[in-house]
Motif scaffolding. Structure first.
Motif, PDB file in Angstrom:
ATOM      1  N   LYS A   5     -98.817   3.907 -44.938  1.00  0.00           N
ATOM      2  CA  LYS A   5     -99.261   2.972 -45.835  1.00  0.00           C
ATOM      3  C   LYS A   5     -99.393   3.240 -47.547  1.00  0.00           C
ATOM      4  CE  LYS A   5    -102.990   1.049 -48.099  1.00  0.00           C
ATOM      5  NZ  LYS A   5    -104.000   1.589 -48.905  1.00  0.00           N
ATOM      6  N   GLY A 196    -109.660  -3.721 -49.206  1.00  0.00           N
ATOM      7  CA  GLY A 196    -109.249  -2.372 -48.916  1.00  0.00           C
ATOM      8  C   GLY A 196    -108.797  -2.231 -47.326  1.00  0.00           C
ATOM      9  N   ASP A 199    -105.504  -0.068 -45.189  1.00  0.00           N
ATOM     10  CA  ASP A 199    -105.939   1.403 -44.427  1.00  0.00           C
ATOM     11  C   ASP A 199    -106.236   1.051 -43.080  1.00  0.00           C
ATOM     12  OD1 ASP A 199    -105.715   2.283 -47.198  1.00  0.00           O
ATOM     13  OD2 ASP A 199    -107.766   2.786 -47.077  1.00  0.00           O
ATOM     14  N   LYS A 254    -114.073   5.713 -51.796  1.00  0.00           N
ATOM     15  CA  LYS A 254    -113.168   4.327 -51.794  1.00  0.00           C
ATOM     16  C   LYS A 254    -111.761   4.885 -51.306  1.00  0.00           C
ATOM     17  CE  LYS A 254    -111.459   0.820 -54.634  1.00  0.00           C
ATOM     18  NZ  LYS A 254    -110.372   0.933 -55.702  1.00  0.00           N
TER      19      LYS A 254
HETATM   20 MG    MG Z   1    -107.704   1.334 -50.768  1.00  0.00          MG
END
Ligand code: MG
Ligand code: ADP
Ligand code: ASP
Length: 436
Positions: A5, A196, A199, A254
């Motif tokens: 990724k 986000g 992931d 993060k």
């Molecule tokens: Mg990220």
């Protein structure tokens, strides 16, 4: 097969896309998950926000600006006229689609459609570029296989059947390319796995195809032992177990989406955090590692509110905590941390959207006060209680900082302390000095 990724900064410019294409080429026949180019999702959020406020010109201006950026990337990325024209057409189509949405009625579903365009564009560009440099990449549309159920959880069976079928249909592909973040929800609308979330996509895909490894490529050489945005001289942590990684991700590191750990953990697939800008760096490997008696890292979670419910008869009155928790459930607010005593209980939350109604209801059970603008600082590692001295080290490091609340022993992996957000920087620095 592996899952690789690449995050937003890794594909954030024409130059970066070329660089990542090199890494993809070198890695072999894998599934590659891409985020949107850095900044794109934020801009799409802004566009949807203008639209929700009825400010169509604001949305259009922001969209035009984004369109210019993509045109510049296309001009820089492609040399052959055919690839250049294909990219222009595909990206043009995406912008026309958003433009049509902007002219129409606003709804949450429209905003989700807008947010999905970033990953659709980054993967389209990468696919055309890989084809241009002679790699037979095949685009697997995430909306054809990634789906959540009525509880918002990934529908693993559905994903498995659909994704495996797509892989089977393309046996001659050199590499598979797909969008992170985006999915369909249980009623078939376009949705996403939260900010986000690419992931998380990678981890779900890894679990479903039983990947050899899930690689999260980003702009730093792995999980550092403290937040590099606030503390100098942090260092990468070589190894973490799944629980430690989950605690760090949940409490503010993060680099990893909090939900990303679970699918990989259940399928027992190692997750490796690697640096696109320094591909040879060791990074961090997250796996089912045995306890090693070490403190690994510190993280901080912002925007915390501590709510105290004081009652004369808490511990004697059985059912008190049950009522308190039920009230949080009723107001759809999850609890991060808690501390109890005979006369009261304090819990922390990170979502204030139902605070007023929640506090109002809690007043049925006692005197309610709350402190906003707090932070949870969290020390993570193999903190099994027989290991001596770790809690003393952590608390001593914060000796001059007022600590609102401490939690230890909830798991073997975490000591959490709630402090004022104005003390966060100092607390993180002192913890680094004391622990590493
Ligand atoms: Mg990220
Ligand atoms: P991507 O766009 O690749 O998903 P993110 O911005 O989501 O990347 O995550 C990488 C960033 O996470 C780093 O640039 C770093 O600033 C931040 N970060 C916060 N805490 C940590 C930590 N403990 N270790 C490494 N990076 C961290
Ligand atoms: N593009 C999405 C975001 O910016 C998802 C991701 O990058 O993981 O939140």
């Amino acid at each position: 097969m592996k899952v690789l990724k690449f995050g937003g900064t890794s594909v954030g410019s024409a130059e970066r896309i070329k660089h990542v294409a090199g890494l993809i080429k070198a890695s072999g026949r894998n599934v590659v998950v891409l985020s949107a180019m850095a900044g794109t999702t934020n801009t799409l959020v802004e566009i949807a926000d203008y639209l929700s406020k009825g400010n169509v010109p604001g949305a259009q201006e922001t969209l035009n600006h984004l369109n210019l950026k993509y045109n510049a990337v296309i001009d820089e990325l492609f040399v052959t006229p055919g690839a250049h024209a294909r990219a222009k057409a595909v990206i043009g189509e995406r912008f026309s689609f958003i433009r049509a949405l902007v002219r129409g009625e606003y709804s949450l579903a429209v905003s989700k459609e807008i947010l999905a365009q970033g990953e659709l564009m980054s993967t389209a560009l990468m696919n055309i570029y890989l084809n241009e440099i002679g790699i037979k990449s095949v685009l697997l549309p995430a909306l054809d296989y990634m789906r959540t159920d009525a509880n918002g959880e990934p529908d693993m069976r559905y994903v498995s059947v659909r994704l495996r079928r797509l892989l089977d249909l393309n046996r001659d592909a050199d590499v598979f390319l797909t969008q992170g973040y985006i999915c369909l929800n249980s009623v078939g609308e376009v949705d996403n796995l939260k900010r986000g979330g690419s992931d998380y996509s990678a981890s779900i895909i890894g679990a479903v195809i039983d990947a050899e490894e899930i690689e999260i490529w980003t702009d730093i050489d792995g999980m550092h032992n403290n937040d590099p945005r606030y503390v100098e001289n942090t260092a990468p942590v070589g190894e973490l177990n799944f629980e430690e990684a989950a605690e760090l991700a949940y409490f503010g590191a993060k680099i990893l989406h909090p939900n990303c750990v679970l699918p990989a953990k259940l399928a027992n697939i190692p997750v490796r955090l690697l640096n696109t800008l320094d591909p040879k760096a060791r990074g961090t490997v997250i796996y089912n590692m045995p306890p090693d008696g070490k403190i690994k890292a510190v993280a901080a979670k912002d925007n915390i509110t501590a709510i105290k419910i004081k009652s004369g008869r808490m511990l004697l009155a059985y059912g008190f905590l049950h009522k308190v928790f039920e009230t949080f459930e009723k107001h759809q607010t999850s609890i991060d941390m808690m501390a109890t005593s005979e006369v009261g209980v304090t819990v922390t939350i990170d979502d204030e959207s139902h605070l007023a109604a929640l506090v109002d209801d809690l007043k049925n059970f006692g005197t309610v006060t709350f402190d906003r603008d707090m932070v949870i600082v969290c020390v993570v590692g193999d903190l099994e209680w027989h290991n001596r001295g770790f809690e003393a080290l952590a608390v001593t490091a914060l000796r001059d900082i007022p600590v609102r609340m401490i939690s230890y022993g909830g798991s073997n992996y975490n000591i959490s302390m709630v402090i004022r957000s104005s003390d966060k920087l100092e607390a993180l620095k002192r913890l680094s000095e004391a622990l590493f």
